[in-house]
Design a protein around this motif. Structure first.
Motif, PDB file in Angstrom:
ATOM      1  N   ASN A 116      49.515 -55.986 119.226  1.00  0.00           N
ATOM      2  CA  ASN A 116      49.947 -56.877 120.157  1.00  0.00           C
ATOM      3  C   ASN A 116      51.588 -56.405 120.420  1.00  0.00           C
ATOM      4  OD1 ASN A 116      47.578 -57.687 121.289  1.00  0.00           O
ATOM      5  ND2 ASN A 116      48.421 -59.845 119.667  1.00  0.00           N
ATOM      6  N   SER A 117      52.133 -56.617 119.724  1.00  0.00           N
ATOM      7  CA  SER A 117      54.020 -56.006 118.894  1.00  0.00           C
ATOM      8  C   SER A 117      54.010 -54.453 119.548  1.00  0.00           C
ATOM      9  CB  SER A 117      54.765 -56.468 118.044  1.00  0.00           C
ATOM     10  OG  SER A 117      54.268 -55.642 117.001  1.00  0.00           O
ATOM     11  N   ALA A 120      53.021 -54.203 123.349  1.00  0.00           N
ATOM     12  CA  ALA A 120      54.280 -54.770 123.629  1.00  0.00           C
ATOM     13  C   ALA A 120      55.669 -53.438 124.458  1.00  0.00           C
ATOM     14  CB  ALA A 120      54.695 -56.364 123.533  1.00  0.00           C
ATOM     15  N   LYS A 121      55.774 -53.014 123.199  1.00  0.00           N
ATOM     16  CA  LYS A 121      56.628 -51.926 123.781  1.00  0.00           C
ATOM     17  C   LYS A 121      56.243 -50.792 124.505  1.00  0.00           C
ATOM     18  CE  LYS A 121      58.578 -52.883 118.837  1.00  0.00           C
ATOM     19  NZ  LYS A 121      58.647 -51.873 117.425  1.00  0.00           N
ATOM     20  N   HIS A 126      50.873 -54.077 129.959  1.00  0.00           N
ATOM     21  CA  HIS A 126      50.501 -55.461 129.863  1.00  0.00           C
ATOM     22  C   HIS A 126      49.003 -55.339 129.672  1.00  0.00           C
ATOM     23  CE1 HIS A 126      53.938 -55.476 131.666  1.00  0.00           C
ATOM     24  NE2 HIS A 126      53.521 -55.162 132.839  1.00  0.00           N
ATOM     25  N   GLU A 128      46.719 -57.569 125.879  1.00  0.00           N
ATOM     26  CA  GLU A 128      46.359 -58.360 124.912  1.00  0.00           C
ATOM     27  C   GLU A 128      45.890 -59.067 124.329  1.00  0.00           C
ATOM     28  OE1 GLU A 128      48.511 -62.560 123.101  1.00  0.00           O
ATOM     29  OE2 GLU A 128      48.815 -62.726 125.661  1.00  0.00           O
TER      30      GLU A 128
END
Length: 388
Positions: A116-117, A120-121, A126, A128
């Motif tokens: 997820n990290s 997110a970049k 979008h 998750e």
């Protein structure tokens, strides 16, 4: 019968013969690789067959040669597969022990946080991941995997039948070429419109390339693969020695060599803390593994089978792309035929002497010079000649 045919009839017969040969090649195209492999095997084991034929009848001699050929191929391959399976089983056991000693929930949370990290970049994305989405994805993968496995099993039944059929055809073709070798060569010489001398030149070049590829390149690749795997083991990477030996041997068969694996691997070992081991693997390949080829090639590969490295590289990859694994042998053989055809054309139409003739002439000149030098040393000089 030659007197009964007119000139036009002979031309028509020649055209029909060419068409028949072309249709025969098209008709047997499915088994082209199998026939070539059988011919290569029969050529390589002909010395053994001749030795057995001088002591046994033709039938037992052919059966003994076939048995020796099967043992020479099946035993090493079976041993390598067995060692690789043992190594893989040990690796799987180590992974299983690691999984039992690891908390799956904590590991899953760490993996999800890391994914997820990373997501997110990514801009304009979008997404998750949750455990529920992973479970649904695993269910879909399991279903697709089951369907794929079912198709593989269905095709395996037909594959077994095809393998048995190919094995039977291979045995018949191998024995036929082994026991009727001289008749086949005579037929090729008579069918070739360029004459028996040029035909023998082609056959000699093809035979040298087969010996150089199978008897030379494969042996060199085995030495290089084992040497590369040994360097990894000495450097500190003790997992998968036999797997690395098999992989590096396969890579060493092609001109690129096993360095595309061992050298980056050594650099990675050095970057991750094992500086001495990584540098040892890197320089061991540069100093030892590459010189194995330089040392063994003049001994194992005939001079007639040595192509320009660029042509060798192109022929191997083109052969693999067209014929699969056996393209490693077939590709260089086809390339040596092309090169020989160009040499014959230049010799006939432009008077360019072929490389073999130049080499033989230089060898004869060198022999004459050596004989002259030896005679000059044996004869007394005028100053030392006895006087009456």
């Amino acid at each position: 019968m030659n007197q009964e045919f007119t000139l036009n009839q002979r031309r028509a017969l020649a055209v029909f013969t060419v068409l028949a040969l072309a249709f025969g090649a098209y008709f047997l195209r499915t088994y082209f690789v199998l026939i070539v492999v059988a011919a290569v095997g029969a050529y390589l084991f002909t010395p053994l067959f001749r030795w057995l034929s001088s002591r046994l009848p033709t039938g037992p001699a052919a059966a003994g040669t076939l048995l020796a050929a099967l043992v020479a191929v099946i035993v090493p391959v079976s041993l390598l597969v067995f060692l690789a399976v043992v190594q893989i089983s040990r690796a799987v056991g180590e992974v299983a022990d690691w999984v039992q000693a690891t908390d799956p929930n904590a590991l899953g949370d760490k993996v999800l946080k890391f994914i997820n990290s990373a997501l997110a970049k990514v801009p304009f994305l979008h997404v998750e991941l949750t455990m529920e989405t992973l479970r649904s994805a695993m269910v879909n993968v399991a279903q697709k995997g089951g369907e794929l496995l079912l198709h593989v099993l269905e095709g395996a039944v037909g594959g077994v039948v095809g393998a048995v059929t190919s094995a039977v055809i291979f045995l018949y073709v191998f024995l036929a070429l082994l026991t009727h070798r001289e008749e086949v060569l005579t037929l090729i010489r008579r069918l070739n419109p360029l004459g028996a001398e040029v035909t023998d030149l082609y056959l000699a070049k093809m035979g040298s390339m087969v010996r150089g590829t199978v008897g030379g390149q494969f042996v060199i690749a085995a030495f290089q693969g084992v040497a590369g795997a040994t360097s990894l083991y000495i450097g500190g990477f003790h997992q998968g020695f036999f797997i690395f030996a098999i992989v590096l041997t396969a890579l060493s068969i092609i001109p690129l060599g096993a360095g595309i694996v061992t050298m980056p691997f050594g650099i990675g070992m050095a970057l991750f803390g094992n500086v001495f081991g990584g540098l040892f693997v890197f320089f061991f390949h540069l100093i030892v593994v590459t010189n194995i080829d330089n040392f063994l090639r003049p001994i194992l590969v005939p001079r007639d089978a040595r192509l320009n490295p660029a042509l060798m590289l192109l022929s191997v990859f083109a052969g693999i792309g067209m014929f699969g694994f056996w393209g490693i042998v077939i590709g260089p053989v086809l390339m040596i035929i092309i090169v020989t055809t160009i040499d014959v054309y230049l010799a006939v139409y432009h008077g360019v002497e072929m490389q073999e003739q130049n080499r033989e002439r230089k060898q004869r000149r060198g022999n004459r010079l050596r004989r002259s030098a030896s005679r000059a040393k044996a004869e007394p000089s005028p100053a030392n000649a006895p006087t009456g």
